[in-house]
Design a protein around this motif. Sequence first.
Motif, short mmCIF file in Angstrom:
data_model
loop_
_atom_site.label_atom_id
_atom_site.label_comp_id
_atom_site.label_asym_id
_atom_site.label_seq_id
_atom_site.Cartn_x
_atom_site.Cartn_y
_atom_site.Cartn_z
N SER A 185 43.00 54.93 24.92
CA SER A 185 44.10 54.78 25.88
C SER A 185 44.46 56.08 26.58
O SER A 185 44.82 57.07 25.95
CB SER A 185 45.34 54.24 25.15
OG SER A 185 46.47 54.33 25.98
N ARG A 186 44.38 56.06 27.91
CA ARG A 186 44.76 57.24 28.68
C ARG A 186 46.27 57.47 28.61
O ARG A 186 46.74 58.60 28.79
CB ARG A 186 44.28 57.08 30.12
CG ARG A 186 42.76 57.23 30.26
CD ARG A 186 42.31 57.05 31.70
NE ARG A 186 42.41 55.67 32.13
CZ ARG A 186 41.41 54.78 32.12
NH1 ARG A 186 40.22 55.15 31.67
NH2 ARG A 186 41.58 53.55 32.54
N LEU A 187 47.04 56.40 28.33
CA LEU A 187 48.47 56.58 28.12
C LEU A 187 48.72 57.50 26.91
O LEU A 187 49.56 58.40 26.97
CB LEU A 187 49.14 55.23 27.88
CG LEU A 187 49.44 54.37 29.10
CD1 LEU A 187 49.80 52.96 28.67
CD2 LEU A 187 50.57 54.99 29.92
N PRO B 240 36.98 57.76 31.45
CA PRO B 240 37.63 57.50 30.17
C PRO B 240 38.46 58.65 29.64
O PRO B 240 39.32 58.46 28.79
CB PRO B 240 36.45 57.22 29.23
CG PRO B 240 35.30 57.95 29.85
CD PRO B 240 35.53 57.86 31.33
N LEU B 241 38.23 59.85 30.17
CA LEU B 241 38.89 61.04 29.66
C LEU B 241 39.90 61.57 30.66
O LEU B 241 39.56 61.83 31.82
CB LEU B 241 37.83 62.12 29.37
CG LEU B 241 38.23 63.29 28.48
CD1 LEU B 241 38.63 62.81 27.08
CD2 LEU B 241 37.07 64.28 28.37
N ASP B 242 41.15 61.68 30.22
CA ASP B 242 42.16 62.27 31.09
C ASP B 242 41.80 63.73 31.36
O ASP B 242 41.53 64.49 30.42
CB ASP B 242 43.53 62.20 30.41
CG ASP B 242 44.62 62.80 31.27
OD1 ASP B 242 45.13 62.10 32.14
OD2 ASP B 242 44.94 64.00 31.05
N PRO B 243 41.75 64.16 32.63
CA PRO B 243 41.29 65.52 32.93
C PRO B 243 42.15 66.61 32.31
O PRO B 243 41.64 67.65 31.88
CB PRO B 243 41.31 65.59 34.46
CG PRO B 243 42.18 64.45 34.90
CD PRO B 243 42.03 63.39 33.86
N ASP B 244 43.47 66.39 32.25
CA ASP B 244 44.33 67.40 31.61
C ASP B 244 44.08 67.47 30.11
O ASP B 244 44.08 68.56 29.52
CB ASP B 244 45.80 67.07 31.88
CG ASP B 244 46.19 67.25 33.33
OD1 ASP B 244 45.58 68.10 34.00
OD2 ASP B 244 47.10 66.55 33.80
N PHE B 245 43.86 66.33 29.48
CA PHE B 245 43.55 66.32 28.05
C PHE B 245 42.26 67.09 27.80
O PHE B 245 42.19 67.93 26.90
CB PHE B 245 43.42 64.88 27.55
CG PHE B 245 43.16 64.76 26.08
CD1 PHE B 245 44.20 64.61 25.19
CD2 PHE B 245 41.86 64.82 25.58
CE1 PHE B 245 43.97 64.50 23.82
CE2 PHE B 245 41.61 64.72 24.22
CZ PHE B 245 42.68 64.56 23.33
N ALA B 246 41.23 66.81 28.61
CA ALA B 246 39.95 67.49 28.43
C ALA B 246 40.09 68.99 28.64
O ALA B 246 39.53 69.80 27.87
CB ALA B 246 38.92 66.90 29.39
N ARG B 247 40.83 69.39 29.66
CA ARG B 247 40.99 70.83 29.96
C ARG B 247 41.71 71.55 28.83
O ARG B 247 41.28 72.62 28.38
CB ARG B 247 41.76 70.97 31.27
CG ARG B 247 42.12 72.40 31.64
CD ARG B 247 42.85 72.46 32.98
NE ARG B 247 44.03 71.62 33.00
CZ ARG B 247 45.22 71.96 32.49
NH1 ARG B 247 45.36 73.15 31.90
NH2 ARG B 247 46.25 71.15 32.56
N GLN C 62 47.73 61.08 27.74
CA GLN C 62 48.73 61.76 28.55
C GLN C 62 49.98 62.11 27.74
O GLN C 62 50.62 63.13 27.98
CB GLN C 62 49.09 60.87 29.75
CG GLN C 62 47.96 60.74 30.75
CD GLN C 62 48.12 59.56 31.69
OE1 GLN C 62 49.17 58.91 31.72
NE2 GLN C 62 47.07 59.28 32.46
N ALA C 63 50.30 61.27 26.76
CA ALA C 63 51.42 61.59 25.88
C ALA C 63 51.12 62.85 25.08
O ALA C 63 51.98 63.73 24.91
CB ALA C 63 51.72 60.42 24.95
#
Length: 444
Positions: free
Chosen positions: A326-328, A132-139, A331-332
């Motif tokens: 939303s992962r979209l 559920p979590l975008d890895p770049d967002f989490a990092r 990512q935005a």
Amino acid sequence: MLGEYRIEGRRASEIAASVERGVGTGALEPGEHLPPMRELAGLLGVNPNTVAAAYRTLRERGVIETDGRRGSRVRPRPATTARGSLRVEAPPGVRDVSRGNPDPALLPPLGDALAEAARRYAARPGLYGEAPLDPDFARLARAAFDADGVPAGPVGVASGSLDAVERVLAVHLRPGDAVAVEDPGWGSLLDLVPALGLRPVPVAVDDDGPLAEEVERALVRDGARAVIVTDRAQNPTGACVSAERAAALRRILAARPGVLLVEDDHGHGIVDRPLHPLAGATDHWALVRSVAKAYGPDLRIAAFTGDPETVDRVLGRQRLGPGWVSRLLQQAVVHLWTTGAVDPEAVAASYGERRDGLVAALARRGVEAHGRGGMNVWVPVADETGAVARLLAAGWAVAPGARFRLATPPAVRLTVSDLAPRDLAPLADAVAAAAGPAPARTYG
């Protein structure tokens, strides 16, 4: 006890529905006590456990509250009545400084960020069963938490700050539990707490954040099981927790490790004051950061961290509801972060120039005002309704303080986002004429 209204029903759902009908029609007024469970059971000819189940449902729905030996009563302010409805609609020709919105000119364009998210989606569509979590967002979110001294913890993402706060409260508390909340404080949060069946305990605030002695009183005397603190740019007062206040609050919380701590870093990305987190002072905690004020309210994204158990509970419950944010959109936001779409120092300076300018202009006119960070200014007044009406007649729509108050004195909130330097003096003149000189005092 109930006047002429008769509660009816044989099943718990029917009894609860009967009470809700009475509240909805006004036949049961706010503050009115309900019969003791055994008494009502006798009147209806049902088992007391049936009435207990009905009352439990009503508490969970925020219709009634239980006050120890005093029994159950209709909530003084029904949870279905939103504080947001306490607003002044600005007619044509009136400047609206009531809304609390960011300055659109300071928000970044979203076209490139959304296009990048769409490009990534075209290459690899997001499907069911993925993380559920975008890895770049989490990092990136975790790196930002680290930079501000927030203790280590896993990262989650929610649909805005209020969504995250609600989920944290829901996984730790039960209806009837007391929650210490800032007073004045964020109106939506003051609605949310009783809507969850929880009991708000007001804690006075000054420019440095919640008063330490008030937090201790809420924990010791009122038995609060959770404390909600706004770290920076508190809505509506602009308060920012200082290093000294944070140290005092940490000592109080550390003595009660079982208390749930929830922090909202409301000013992230729009203030230049350092964060002084309380996180880690208790066993269970969460710190929330929304992108709304800096990047746009409609993105509906908030990053949060906390102790592993709290984050795991929230994410587990989230999977059973919406599943994921939303992962979209995640990512935005990653694109906005990595491209430096917002200059926090420039944004903070822009809001600060307008906010500090208005506070100073009011001070020159003998009017007390507060606003240490963010986009809002809080002005205590003697007559709130009269001040709002006089300002409207003078061409300014302001937010009534009743939207944000529990027990604190009357006030009005002004949002500086749409103000230009030339607006400050006319607005200060109008406020001074409407409110009159106020004696120096804290708004606690």
